[in-house]
Every structure is written in C-alpha cells, then in structure tokens.
Design a protein around this motif. Structure first.
Motif, PDB file in Angstrom:
ATOM      1  N   SER A 145       0.930  -1.267   0.018  1.00  0.00           N
ATOM      2  CA  SER A 145       0.026  -0.082  -0.023  1.00  0.00           C
ATOM      3  C   SER A 145       0.876   1.471  -0.038  1.00  0.00           C
ATOM      4  N   GLN A 150      -3.633   6.501  -7.183  1.00  0.00           N
ATOM      5  CA  GLN A 150      -4.381   5.102  -6.765  1.00  0.00           C
ATOM      6  C   GLN A 150      -5.253   5.722  -5.279  1.00  0.00           C
ATOM      7  N   GLU A 151      -4.334   6.295  -4.392  1.00  0.00           N
ATOM      8  CA  GLU A 151      -4.989   6.617  -3.007  1.00  0.00           C
ATOM      9  C   GLU A 151      -5.973   7.775  -3.363  1.00  0.00           C
ATOM     10  N   ARG A 180      -9.321   6.314  -4.511  1.00  0.00           N
ATOM     11  CA  ARG A 180      -9.959   5.461  -3.445  1.00  0.00           C
ATOM     12  C   ARG A 180     -10.419   6.708  -2.261  1.00  0.00           C
ATOM     13  N   GLN A 240     -14.474   7.347  -1.805  1.00  0.00           N
ATOM     14  CA  GLN A 240     -15.145   6.909  -0.112  1.00  0.00           C
ATOM     15  C   GLN A 240     -15.775   8.017   0.355  1.00  0.00           C
TER      16      GLN A 240
END
Length: 335
Positions: free
Chosen positions: A119, A185-186, A189, A193
């Motif tokens: 991650s 990508q973070e 995400r 959310q």
C-alpha cells in the motif's frame, strides 16, 4: 485551512500493530525483504509478486527470525503456540500485512492471478526500515541525470562513481513513478469513499501544485521515453570501451559498490550494472510511465465526473427553488 485526513482509519486503524508484537524483528525483516524485491536495486519489474512468490520470498526470512521473540510482550496472532511451523507463520505474517494495511492485493495484467504490492503508506514505512540497513545514495531523481552520468563515464576521466551515479538516477526515476502511481490510486480511493467535491478540493489543489512542481518535468524534459534512445546509445558505447578501462572501472566498483558485488550475476559487476540500467530504463518506458499516466488520467476523470455531478445537482436544486417560488406566487392573494 484544510485538515488532513486521519491516518489511523479504515484499513490503517492498526497499521503499526505488527511492529509492536512479540515477533517485531521478524516483521521488520520481512518488510525489508519485500521492499528489496519490489523496489530495491535487484527488483524484477517484469513479474508481479504472486502468492506463491510471496511465500517463497518470506519463508527463509521467517526461518531466520522466528526464534527472536521480544520479552515482556503480550501474545498476539504471530506468537501463538501453533505457529512454530515456518509455513504457518508465513501465512500469518501475510494475513497480518493485508489486514493491517501494509500490503494490498490486485489483479495482474491478465486479471487471472492475484498479486501483491505495498500500500502507499506501507511502501513509505518499509522503505524507511530498508534504508536503515542500506542508506539511500541518490542525490537527483531524473533521466537527464542518468544520461549525463553515462556521458561522464565515457569521458577520459570517467570512473566507477559516474556509473554508480547513472544507476542511482535511473533507480530513483522508477521509485518516483511508482510513488506517483500509488499517489493517484490513493486519491481515487479517497475520492470514492467521500464522493464530495467540497472535501476533495484541497486534494485537487495539492495535485495541481505537485504537478507543476514535479510531474510536469517528469513528462517533459525528464521524460523517460525522450531520454531512452540517448541512454541506450551511451550504454552501447560503454560496452565497447577498451578492455583496460573496463577492467579498471570493474575493480573500482568492487571497492565502492559492495551492494552491486553482492547482487550481481554474470562475468563482471560492470556488465551487470550496464544491463540493470538498461532494464530499469526499459521498465520506466514500457510499464511505469504508462501506468503513471493512466493513474493520473483515472483520477482526473473521476474528479471531473464528480464535479459535473455536483453542478447538475446544484442546477436541479436551483430550478426546483425557482418553480416552488412561482407556485407560491400563483396561489398567493393579491395583497
């Protein structure tokens, strides 16, 4: 002033738990081995880390450190009596890395096999542990630095230091592109959310600042593709140097680059280092840079879609308020 999102939320709520248990040395050693495999000098960028390869990588590390148990620590999932078998302990370590946010799973290129990677926070903290044993040597992070260092190695005064510099510059380009992919990508995400333009605006402004400061250079003057051919030509010239100069540089490499002596395969460290530089540049052009552009494009599309959705909702609310006002006036008394 925007407030940063809490670190210990979602999958990171127990992020440091593996490093606070009885087998903390084993966990740290596994993280160093993972970083070496995924992002170190000998990283194989052409093959993803499947479950079998992950187990194969961690098994010897677990066997070496499984007896190192910190005293005066409470029992946890890695120190239960049933984990004396190294194979079971490897399974428990992988499970802990996944559940506590160090590793994440993804589908490989064909989507048929599950692979593993760090991650974004996992990569950053694993790199810190790895760097304690093998400090970073880089001073710059661009392809022009690699190209110029190879040119210096070709000069009459060129030596092993120039060759090591070229390797370090290329290596850091890969790290920067990988970090950029993880960054986008973070962002995606987090975007999915929260699904709110208002909470994402500060992150988008941060992206614009980062693009102007770093990414614009990576995509123009420091573009891996633009420098690839020049780097290849210089590598070919280095392979054709007189034998006495090659021997001299190879002897210097044995003195100043012990990590390369340890990792190299083949007849000489010199040839191995040239091949590694070429492999890294190829990986940057064929895999990492396209992946970086795709990740950035995905983020921008998501932000644009969310902004358009917000504008449509706001327009609908305005229209509804207008119609409600007309209806209220229509039913009102003349006074």
């Amino acid at each position: 002033m925007s407030v940063a999102a809490p670190f210990f939320e979602g999958e990171r709520v127990r992020f440091f738990r593996p490093l606070n248990g009885a087998r903390r040395e084993l966990v740290a050693a596994c993280l160093r081995a993972l970083f070496e495999r995924l992002h170190g000098p000998a990283a194989d960028y052409s093959h993803n880390l499947t479950r079998d390869l992950l187990r194969e990588l961690l098994l010897p590390v677990v066997r070496e450190y499984q007896d190192q148990i910190a005293p005066e620590t409470a029992d946890d999932e890695l120190s239960t009596p049933g984990l004396d078998d190294p194979h079971q302990l490897v399974t428990a370590v992988i499970r802990a890395f996944l559940s506590d946010g160090w590793l994440e799973q993804f589908a490989d290129r064909n989507g048929l096999i599950t692979a593993f990677r760090f991650s974004r926070p996992g990569k950053m903290f694993a790199e810190a542990l790895w760097s304690l044993d093998r400090p970073s040597r880089s001073r710059q992070r661009n392809m022009r630095g690699c190209r110029n260092a190879l040119e210096a190695a070709l000069s009459d005064r060129g030596d092993a230091h120039d060759l090591v510099d070229a390797y370090e510059y290329a290596e850091k380009v890969i790290e920067d592109l990988t970090d950029g992919i993880d960054y986008f990508q973070e962002l995606v995400r987090h975007l999915m959310q929260t699904a709110s333009v208002h909470t994402q605006w500060s992150e988008f402004v941060e992206f614009l600042d980062r693009f102007q400061r770093d990414y614009s250079k990576q995509l123009t003057a420091d573009n891996a593709t633009l420098n690839r051919q020049a780097i290849r030509q210089k590598l070919e010239k280095l392979r054709l140097l007189p034998e006495h100069k090659v021997t001299r540089i190879d002897e210097q490499l044995h003195d100043i680059a012990h990590w390369a002596v340890k990792d190299h395969t083949g007849s000489s460290v010199y040839d191995w280092l040239l091949d590694r530089i070429e492999d890294i540049v190829d990986a940057a052009c064929e895999s990492k840079q396209p992946g970086f552009l795709k990740a950035m494009e995905t983020y921008l599309k998501r932000v644009n879609g969310l902004a358009m959705q917000s504008m449509m909702l706001r327009a609908g609310q305005t229209r509804h308020a207008y119609l409600a006002a007309v209806q209220k006036l229509a039913t009102a008394t003349p006074e």
